[in-house]
Design a protein around this motif. Structure first.
Motif, PDB file in Angstrom:
ATOM      1  N   TYR A 373      62.934   1.814 -10.766  1.00  0.00           N
ATOM      2  CA  TYR A 373      62.162   0.587 -10.952  1.00  0.00           C
ATOM      3  C   TYR A 373      62.949  -0.597 -10.374  1.00  0.00           C
ATOM      4  N   ALA A 380      61.270  -3.808 -16.736  1.00  0.00           N
ATOM      5  CA  ALA A 380      61.083  -2.362 -16.885  1.00  0.00           C
ATOM      6  C   ALA A 380      60.630  -2.020 -18.305  1.00  0.00           C
ATOM      7  N   TRP A 431      65.019   3.278 -14.636  1.00  0.00           N
ATOM      8  CA  TRP A 431      65.758   2.069 -14.243  1.00  0.00           C
ATOM      9  C   TRP A 431      67.231   2.435 -14.145  1.00  0.00           C
TER      10      TRP A 431
END
Length: 670
Positions: A373, A380, A431
């Motif tokens: 991300y 996120a 992430w």
């Protein structure tokens, strides 16, 4: 010396606070983490050698071991100054952890080697768009600051109000140490009794313009043969620049040797704007200050100390000072230092840092990897946790560390496996962050504390470098976010998949409850909206009905008013016509008389005598005076049928053949 392997971190924290006087626990922990919980390095970072570390009071043999470090510490705990180095090492290795505390705590002057002087505090004082830097000891008073500012600002102390203290207004006699101030502070001066002059405003504007400049410092690291291009504001001090370079190069400030500073930059407390460097770009060179040549005996002593320190878990912190390359000590090749970092240090934008991370990850391990991300951790979290219940996902936080030997295997074998990539892409928002650099790690801990709480940040702190990389599985809940699993780098593809699936099962159960609650809530809201809409429509219908009734009543009132006005007007016309009629003649008069009998629409008869010479208009006026105006009714004869109202009103009754008598009738006009 690896302090965290020899003593409990709580004891290190207590020693650090006792030596530095820093009461803020969070600040103390941050400083220790920046130095990997190395107590000596952390103390030297806060109290540089030229300000806070005094020479040892021991024998010349102990003082010749070099700068304060692990070796000096071992010798400092020796039972007597004249003891040989070997006995000093044995004493250090056999003493309990409390002896280490005694070696650092300034409360026992008979055994300590570190004597802390007063802390140096820095104050940035703003006055009418002018900024002044004041540096003085914490043993000084507030009045001392005002005295310095009186010289700098040309403002009398009696007319100066110094504001910005966190504890509120303080008196001039207040000692700075009693305020428990951080190292860097911001204050401002108020002078309500002094009006600003034109020259002052111009000078302030010039100073403000100078302080708004940015300098590009191109700094060459001589040993690493690497250049750093760094932007600094003009208000940055030389000392702050050196500390930043210390973070980049791992060269302590006291060991830095610089080339390129102008002769005017004689004080590290000077700002870049006042140092005389070239604007907008200036070139500097930094290297590690070489240690003086060691005698054979000194070398032997150092060797003995090193051997003992190694048995206690030392990491050869000061090896470069003795001419030993750290990469050679740990058996690391030079290629590791040439590797492009996964993430730039001190990147201002998290999205840009993640773009760099993704590009470097693809370059190292190929394009088959999870979709990372691109955005902040907060964004996120919003994407994963705060949509509709059916659209929510788990958040996978991948923490990379290039210094761990497991990183390459985990990335190439686990993170790039087709099954893992597919499963993460379908069920997770992934992430990533690189914690290789301490600055990036500290930034991650701050973000985790803000979004997930201090427990998550503390959990990450507990993992050592060789346990990285980490994969944190986070699930969003109604009130807080929960870390379901922390997957370390020493795992297999099957185990990783099982743990991901286990987290997914927990999340699916929670998601089904959330979907059920959300559906029930939406159903309730739908019923409420329908009820509200029905109620609104009912109110709208009632309102329209009421408005229509009000309009109808108003129209009736208006029509009634018009009707009355018309009746009043007709009555007035009738009365005026009745009064204007000539008197009715007698039957036996000398003049011929016509007797007319008129039947009204209601069946009544009107009878009257008129002179034969009367005009038809007199007949029309008589009929109108009885309420039958000629514009609404027509006057007709019976036989032959004639419309008298169409005859010229100027004719006489004789001319109209209404003599000597006639019966007429009235008929309403169509």
């Amino acid at each position: 010396m690896a302090s965290d392997s020899n003593m409990d971190r709580e004891m290190i924290l207590a020693d650090f606070q006792a030596c530095t006087g820093i009461d803020n626990i969070a600040e103390a922990i941050t400083l220790l983490e920046l130095n990997n919980w190395d107590l000596v390095a952390a103390i030297n970072g806060v109290i540089p050698q030229e300000n806070g570390i005094l020479p040892s009071h021991f024998s010349s043999e102990a003082s010749q071991t070099g700068p304060f470090g692990p070796h000096s510490q071992s010798e400092a705990t020796a039972p007597a100054p004249s003891a040989p180095p070997s006995s000093a090492s044995a004493s250090s290795s056999s003493s309990p952890p409390s002896s280490s505390s005694q070696a650092f705590c300034p409360v026992q002057p008979s055994r300590h080697i570190v004597e802390r002087q007063s802390r140096m505090l820095s104050f940035r004082v703003e006055y009418r768009q002018r900024s002044t830097e004041v540096v003085l000891e914490d043993a000084s008073t507030v009045g001392d600051i005002k005295t310095i500012l009186e010289t700098e600002l040309q403002v009398p102390v009696s007319k100066m109000q110094l504001k910005g203290w966190k504890s509120g207004d303080v008196s001039d006699s207040t000692v700075l140490r009693s305020l428990h101030l951080p190292k860097n502070n911001s204050l401002y001066v108020l002078t309500p009794d002094i009006a600003p002059s034109a020259s002052t405003s111009q000078s302030s504007s010039a100073q403000q313009g100078l302080s708004n400049q940015n300098y590009l410092l191109i700094i060459s690291h001589r040993e690493a043969q690497r250049d750093y291009s760094l932007n600094f504001p003009a208000s940055k001090t030389i000392q702050e620049v050196k500390r930043n370079i210390s973070d980049l190069t791992n060269i302590p400030v006291r060991h830095q040797q610089w080339d390129g500073w102008p002769a005017s930059a004689s004080d590290d407390s000077m700002t870049l704007a006042s140092s005389g460097i070239s604007y907008p770009c200036h070139h500097l060179t930094v290297s590690r200050r070489s240690s003086p040549a060691l005698t054979v005996e000194q070398t032997d002593e150092c060797t003995d100390v090193h051997m003992v320190s190694d048995s206690e878990g030392d990491d050869f912190e000061d090896a470069p000072e003795f001419g030993v390359d750290e990469s050679e000590v740990f058996g690391m090749g030079t290629s590791s230092f040439q590797k492009t970092p996964m993430m730039p240090e001190n990147s201002e934008n998290e999205g840009d840092a993640l773009l760099h991370f993704t590009a470097e990850f693809s370059r190292r391990y190929g394009d088959c990897h999870p979709v990372f991300y691109i955005g902040s951790l907060e964004a996120a979290s919003q994407e994963a946790f705060y949509g509709k219940a059916r659209d929510r996902k788990l958040l996978a936080i991948y923490l990379h560390n290039d210094e761990s030997v497991l990183s390459n295997v985990f990335c190439s074998q686990m993170m790039c496996a087709d099954t893992i990539v597919s499963y993460l892409s379908q069920n997770f928002i992934t992430w990533a962050w690189d914690v290789t650099k301490e600055a990036n790690k500290a930034r991650l801990l701050t973000m985790c504390t803000r979004h997930f709480g201090s427990v998550v940040a503390q959990t990450i702190r507990t993992y050592k470098t060789d346990q990285f990389p980490l994969l944190l599985i986070v699930m969003g809940k109604r009130t807080s976010n929960e870390v379901l699993n922390v997957i370390q780098g020493n795992t297999t593809v099957d185990e990783l998949m099982m743990r991901l699936m286990g987290a997914m099962e927990i999340f699916t159960a929670q998601q089904q409850e959330d979907i059920k609650d959300e559906d029930e809530r939406e159903a309730r809201e739908l019923v409420k909206r329908e009820q509200d809409e029905a109620y609104r429509l009912s109110l709208e219908a009632d309102r329209k009905k009421r408005e229509a009734q009000e309009r109808e009543e108003a129209e009736q009132v208006r029509q009634e008013r018009i009707r009355k006005e018309q009746e009043e007007e007709r009555e007035a016309i009738r009365l005026s016509l009745e009064q204007a009629l000539p008197p009715e003649p007698k039957e036996e008069g000398g003049e011929p008389v016509s007797k007319l009998r008129i039947r009204t629409p209601s069946g009544e008869f009107l009878e009257r005598r008129f002179l034969g010479s009367c005009k038809l208009q007199v007949l029309f006026d008589f009929i109108a005076s009885k309420g039958y105006p000629s514009d609404e009714f027509k006057l007709l004869t019976t036989f032959p049928r004639r419309n008298i109202t169409q005859i010229d009103p100027a004719w006489s009754l004789v001319e109209a053949k209404l003599f000597p008598q006639e019966t007429l009738f009235l008929e309403a006009k169509e």
